[in-house]
Design a protein around this motif. Structure first.
Motif, PDB file in Angstrom:
ATOM      1  N   SER A 198     -12.770   1.489  -6.252  1.00 19.85           N
ATOM      2  CA  SER A 198     -12.430   2.556  -5.215  1.00 19.85           C
ATOM      3  C   SER A 198     -13.432   2.872  -4.287  1.00 19.85           C
ATOM      4  CB  SER A 198     -11.916   3.645  -5.914  1.00 19.85           C
ATOM      5  OG  SER A 198     -10.756   3.164  -6.494  1.00 19.85           O
ATOM      6  N   SER A 241     -16.586  -0.725   8.477  1.00 21.52           N
ATOM      7  CA  SER A 241     -16.171  -1.723   8.924  1.00 21.52           C
ATOM      8  C   SER A 241     -15.711  -1.185  10.452  1.00 21.52           C
ATOM      9  CB  SER A 241     -14.910  -2.451   8.375  1.00 21.52           C
ATOM     10  OG  SER A 241     -14.012  -1.519   7.945  1.00 21.52           O
ATOM     11  N   THR A 242     -15.321  -2.327  11.411  1.00 21.60           N
ATOM     12  CA  THR A 242     -14.704  -1.838  12.550  1.00 21.60           C
ATOM     13  C   THR A 242     -13.670  -3.014  12.813  1.00 21.60           C
ATOM     14  OG1 THR A 242     -16.636  -2.923  13.769  1.00 21.60           O
ATOM     15  CG2 THR A 242     -16.534  -0.549  13.397  1.00 21.60           C
ATOM     16  N   TYR A 257       0.831  -1.331  -0.136  1.00 22.02           N
ATOM     17  CA  TYR A 257      -0.078   0.129   0.025  1.00 22.02           C
ATOM     18  C   TYR A 257       0.782   1.261  -0.126  1.00 22.02           C
ATOM     19  CZ  TYR A 257      -4.563  -2.379   0.606  1.00 22.02           C
ATOM     20  OH  TYR A 257      -5.697  -3.087   0.307  1.00 22.02           O
ATOM     21  N   ASN A 288      -5.554   1.732   3.059  1.00 18.81           N
ATOM     22  CA  ASN A 288      -6.654   1.214   2.201  1.00 18.81           C
ATOM     23  C   ASN A 288      -7.327   2.185   1.697  1.00 18.81           C
ATOM     24  OD1 ASN A 288      -7.944  -0.295   0.350  1.00 18.81           O
ATOM     25  ND2 ASN A 288      -8.476  -1.933   1.757  1.00 18.81           N
ATOM     26  N   LEU A 289      -7.727   3.145   2.694  1.00 19.27           N
ATOM     27  CA  LEU A 289      -8.752   4.080   2.317  1.00 19.27           C
ATOM     28  C   LEU A 289      -7.920   5.200   1.639  1.00 19.27           C
ATOM     29  CD1 LEU A 289     -11.344   5.727   2.634  1.00 19.27           C
ATOM     30  CD2 LEU A 289     -10.462   6.781   4.818  1.00 19.27           C
ATOM     31  N   ILE A 305     -14.591   0.026   3.801  1.00 15.86           N
ATOM     32  CA  ILE A 305     -13.558   0.530   5.012  1.00 15.86           C
ATOM     33  C   ILE A 305     -14.339   1.478   5.987  1.00 15.86           C
ATOM     34  CG2 ILE A 305     -11.666   2.101   5.529  1.00 15.86           C
ATOM     35  CD1 ILE A 305     -10.541   1.240   2.581  1.00 15.86           C
ATOM     36  N   SER A 322      -6.728  -0.341   7.564  1.00 13.69           N
ATOM     37  CA  SER A 322      -7.908   0.532   6.878  1.00 13.69           C
ATOM     38  C   SER A 322      -7.418   1.906   6.313  1.00 13.69           C
ATOM     39  CB  SER A 322      -8.767   0.561   7.872  1.00 13.69           C
ATOM     40  OG  SER A 322      -9.133  -0.841   8.487  1.00 13.69           O
ATOM     41  N   ARG A 357     -11.001   0.410  13.056  1.00 16.78           N
ATOM     42  CA  ARG A 357     -10.367   0.818  12.086  1.00 16.78           C
ATOM     43  C   ARG A 357      -8.610   1.006  12.557  1.00 16.78           C
ATOM     44  NH1 ARG A 357     -15.191   3.853  12.517  1.00 16.78           N
ATOM     45  NH2 ARG A 357     -16.312   3.886  10.748  1.00 16.78           N
ATOM     46  N   SER A 376     -14.483   0.137  -2.102  1.00 15.70           N
ATOM     47  CA  SER A 376     -13.494  -0.101  -1.231  1.00 15.70           C
ATOM     48  C   SER A 376     -13.735   0.804   0.117  1.00 15.70           C
ATOM     49  CB  SER A 376     -12.134   0.140  -1.670  1.00 15.70           C
ATOM     50  OG  SER A 376     -12.017  -0.996  -2.633  1.00 15.70           O
ATOM     51  N   ILE A 377     -13.857   2.199  -0.334  1.00 18.72           N
ATOM     52  CA  ILE A 377     -14.383   3.182   0.643  1.00 18.72           C
ATOM     53  C   ILE A 377     -15.513   2.812   1.536  1.00 18.72           C
ATOM     54  CG2 ILE A 377     -15.114   5.766   0.954  1.00 18.72           C
ATOM     55  CD1 ILE A 377     -13.085   6.122  -1.801  1.00 18.72           C
TER      56      ILE A 377
END
Length: 331
Positions: A284, A294-295, A230, A304-305, A291, A301, A297, A287-288
């Motif tokens: 993308s 989700s928990t 990343y 990835n964001l 992210i 994460s 963070r 994915s955002i």
């Protein structure tokens, strides 16, 4: 040149498929072996045709020519869909075999063979057990992307030929500019060296990532590989975004006029550019959303964001820069 490159790898893929299917031809339909042979012939004939006739604007037998070109275009799209489907099925089978015991997987194959009318004993015969068979199998699987790109490349060129059938070109309206490329003049050499460094570094990071994620069982090493992957992509996307913004700013100081004439090749380039970007935008975006929803963070994460946001920004700035460049008149 690009078409020939993808054609060569497509032919190699067909050779590997023929070798793979020939390893257990006794329990397969003859069409399985005939198909890659016919596809190889199609690739050779089409590549030669496009190499010789790609710049032609046909003015005789217009309807027959358009019909033949559209038939070729749809054939390429059918080959493309077939390749994508085969690659997806192969990946699904690989995942299934990886997540199941050998006995369950063999039982599923046997059950499937009985449902389609295959002899029970042929399940053992159709297994790819020899080393040469495994080489052929892995070889043609890794060459699928080249065949997919060849079909799309050829489809785009055939579409431009189809649009150019019956088209008249005013040779006096455009000034032909010969590009003089000098390797060590100004910033050409610097740009090429930086590009090669990024390319080699990207290949190295990708190889390290694949090796550590697939071979290592420790979660810490997998986490390190993901972090490295990343961070490298974030740095590359940031540099690309800055360069594209700089190029667009330079265009503002350029005194050349914009080319507003109809050009099928340029129109197709813009349409394919925007269409391809939509897929990356969707990936993308999802994915955002994943992210944010989700928990917990954690650092991964956040990386990835950042990567997803930069991917959207980079594609936007790059598309603007390329489209503006395509509409510029020669100096």
């Amino acid at each position: 040149g690009g078409l020939i490159l993808f054609a060569i790898f497509s032919l190699v893929m067909d050779v590997f498929k023929i070798g793979y299917y020939s390893s257990f031809y006794s329990c397969l339909s003859a069409i399985k072996i005939i198909y890659p042979i016919v596809q190889a012939i199609f690739v050779i004939v089409q590549t030669y045709f496009l190499w010789v006739s790609a710049k032609d604007c046909i003015h005789v037998h217009l309807n027959v020519t358009r019909c033949g070109l559209m038939l070729t275009l749809t054939t390429n799209l059918a080959v493309w869909m077939s390749a994508v489907t085969d690659e997806s099925v192969h990946k699904a089978h690989s995942k299934l075999k990886k997540n199941m015991t050998e006995e369950i997987f063999r039982w599923l194959l046997k059950d499937r063979s009985q449902r389609v009318g295959m002899r029970s004993s042929s399940v053992e015969e159709c297994n790819c057990n020899s080393q040469i068979c495994q080489i052929f199998k892995n070889g043609y699987f890794w060459l699928y992307p080249f065949n997919i790109e060849y079909s799309l490349f050829a489809s785009a060129m055939v579409y431009v030929m189809w649009k150019n059938v019956g088209r008249f070109i005013d040779h006096h309206s455009h000034h032909i500019q010969r590009l003089k490329f000098r390797l060590f003049r100004r910033t050409f050499f610097v740009g090429i060296m930086l590009g090669l460094i990024i390319l080699v570094s990207g290949l190295g990071v990708l190889i390290l990532y694949e090796v550590q994620v697939n071979s290592s069982t420790e979660s810490s090493k997998k986490s390190q590989a993901l972090t490295m992957y990343y961070i490298f992509n974030i740095v590359c996307l940031s540099l690309m975004s800055v360069v594209c913004i700089g190029g667009s700013i330079i265009y503002r100081f350029d005194k050349r006029d914009m080319d507003r004439h109809k050009n099928p090749t340029r129109t197709l380039d813009v349409a394919l550019l925007m269409g391809a970007a939509l897929g990356q935008y969707a990936i993308s975006y999802y994915s955002i959303v994943a992210i944010v929803a989700s928990t917990p963070r954690d650092t991964m994460s956040a990386l990835n964001l950042t990567y997803a946001l930069l991917m959207i920004a980079q594609h936007t700035f790059q598309n603007v820069f390329i489209i503006e460049g395509l509409h510029r008149q020669p100096p």
